[in-house]
Design an enzyme around this catalytic site. Structure first.
Site, PDB file in Angstrom:
ATOM      1  N   LYS A 112     -60.391  42.947  -1.822  1.00 13.95           N
ATOM      2  CA  LYS A 112     -61.457  43.604  -1.062  1.00 13.95           C
ATOM      3  C   LYS A 112     -61.255  45.088  -1.206  1.00 13.95           C
ATOM      4  O   LYS A 112     -60.131  45.556  -1.442  1.00 13.95           O
ATOM      5  CB  LYS A 112     -61.385  43.209   0.404  1.00 13.95           C
TER       6      LYS A 112
HETATM    7  N1  GLU Z   1     -68.292  40.161   0.201  1.00 18.34           N
HETATM    8  C1  GLU Z   1     -68.418  38.767   0.002  1.00 18.34           C
HETATM    9  C2  GLU Z   1     -67.388  38.003   0.820  1.00 18.34           C
HETATM   10  O1  GLU Z   1     -66.827  38.521   1.767  1.00 18.34           O
HETATM   11  C3  GLU Z   1     -68.409  38.318  -1.449  1.00 18.34           C
HETATM   12  C4  GLU Z   1     -67.751  39.216  -2.401  1.00 18.34           C
HETATM   13  C5  GLU Z   1     -68.015  38.871  -3.864  1.00 18.34           C
HETATM   14  O2  GLU Z   1     -69.068  38.357  -4.164  1.00 18.34           O
HETATM   15  O3  GLU Z   1     -67.128  39.150  -4.647  1.00 18.34           O
HETATM   16  O4  GLU Z   1     -67.157  36.853   0.592  1.00 18.34           O
END
Ligand code: GLU
Length: 425
Positions: A112
């Site tokens: 993240k």
């Molecule tokens: N932000 C999304 C999550 O928390 C997906 C991230 C992505 O698609 O890589 O799952």
């Protein structure tokens, strides 16, 4: 947080993710060496991002990226633009991505990233400058086989396009598979924008089906009206015929016992940038929203909104955790006591639709062969169904809450990979 190596992540959200992990690790009886290897993020990157503002001044923003483990493949996860972003929060979100990807069988470790800023306070030009600078700083640490970014709170297709372009300019050719959630015009996949909300709706339907509650006779409350909350509310209202009686976003909260016209709310939000001033329902206090009597409650905003203060007061039959980490471990204990009343769809399953379709986008990009929206939706539901069934089965057999069951499946898969490979990843 007993482990001194984790002090740099000290933060309430990281404490939450760690406590969830500790509860699970106690249940699985994991020894301390294994716990340390599973919880500690593999890499954390902190960068400063100086950006020229429109008024001629320079602001230095802070950005982060945490790559949680490397055992199953490259790392994967969104980038968040939000004033609350901190290294610890990003690390917690990366850990949740790891369990989420493993639970759904995706060949990724969790990651993240984020920049501490309020995107609504920046002009488009300023936002582009921050986005490009962030990717620029991350170039040594990411790659289509290293770490693949995607969208998260406060970022969208345009931000992903700037990321992709910045990386591609550096390489000298188009590298669409460096990010997911980008526009279809540059190699994005159909159905990515709707994917998380669609997954949430699918899983709510599955839960209601198990509870023998016909969706069209149910009511729903949705907290958060960003990409995930709005697509979920639209799906519940128009696909399932549910009465959505409560909605909110960071600006305001609304209640209408007769059901809110979600199309009108969506139009209002698009036109005004948020729900403030929406006249299709009565304004209510944001705290009251979560404890409204309803069949389906969907927290689709920030972390830590269901706490020991309101968990006992929830009046829903299904709690669909569309946000990451909406329920604190203290609240979780209360919800476990209420397991016969409230069917929890834990976040690492509930919002997994986003990263699953991101995975499809990455695969399509790598092979330069694209699928249509029906194929995407079919494949998405198949993966969610498998994970949902596995979670229910384990929960029933071991008599453990859904969150623990879902996490156990994810953590055990990561552990198996680490054991097979050795100490590196
Ligand atoms: N932000 C999304 C999550 O928390 C997906 C991230 C992505 O698609 O890589 O799952």
């Amino acid at each position: 947080m007993p482990d001194p190596t984790l002090q740099i992540y000290a933060d309430p959200t990281f404490a939450m993710a760690s406590e969830q992990f500790r509860v699970l690790a106690d249940y699985l009886n994991l020894d301390s060496n294994i716990r340390a290897r599973l919880i500690a993020p593999k890499r954390a990157i902190a960068v400063t991002l100086p950006v020229h503002r429109d008024d001629g001044s320079i602001t230095v923003f802070e950005g982060y990226r945490v790559q949680h483990h490397l055992a199953l493949g490259p790392t994967k996860g969104g980038t968040r633009f939000h004033p609350g972003v901190s290294l610890g929060e990003v690390a917690a979100l990366a850990m949740w991505m790891s369990w989420k990807c493993a639970l759904t069988g995706l060949p990724y470790g969790g990651a993240k990233g984020g920049v501490t800023l309020n995107p609504t306070e920046l002009s488009r030009r300023e936002l582009e400058a921050v986005s490009r600078r962030y990717m620029q700083e991350m170039i040594p640490f990411v790659g289509p086989h290293v770490d693949i970014m995607g969208p998260d709170m406060g970022t969208n297709e345009q931000v992903m396009a700037w990321f992709m372009d910045t990386y591609s300019v550096y390489r000298g050719f188009a590298v669409p598979e460096i990010v997911t959630g980008k526009p279809v015009s540059i190699g994005g996949t159909s159905g990515r924008r709707e994917a998380t909300g669609r997954g949430v709706v699918y899983l709510i339907e599955r839960a209601l089906n198990m509870l023998k509650l016909p969706p069209h006779q149910c009511t729903a409350v949705v907290q958060g009206f960003g990409n995930v909350g709005s697509v979920t509310a639209l799906g519940l209202a128009y696909r399932d015929g549910m009465k959505v009686i409560g909605i909110s976003d960071a600006s305001s909260a609304f209640y209408n016992e007769k059901g809110i016209d979600i199309d009108a709310a969506e139009k209002h939000a698009l036109e005004h940038g948020n729900l403030a001033g929406f006249d299709g329902a009565d304004s209510i206090n944001a705290n009251e929203l979560l404890t409204l009597k309803c069949d389906v409650l969907v927290p689709a905003a920030v972390e830590g909104v269901i706490t020991e203060r309101n968990a006992a007061k929830l009046q829903c039959r299904v709690l669909a955790e569309a946000a990451n980490g909406p329920t604190t471990p203290d609240a979780d204990r209360i919800l476990f006591d209420r397991w016969e009343e409230i069917f929890v769809i834990p976040d690492i399953l509930c919002n997994a639709g986003g990263v699953i379709v991101s995975y499809f986008e990455w695969v399509q990009g790598l092979q330069n062969f694209f699928w249509n929206e029906t194929e995407i939706a079919d494949k998405l539901f198949r993966i969610l169904e498998q994970a949902f069934t596995a979670m229910i089965k384990r929960s029933r057999e071991a008599k453990i809450p859904h969150r623990m069951s879902a996490m156990a499946i994810g953590v055990e898969r990561v552990l198996a990979a680490k054991k097979s490979r050795g100490l590196f990843p």
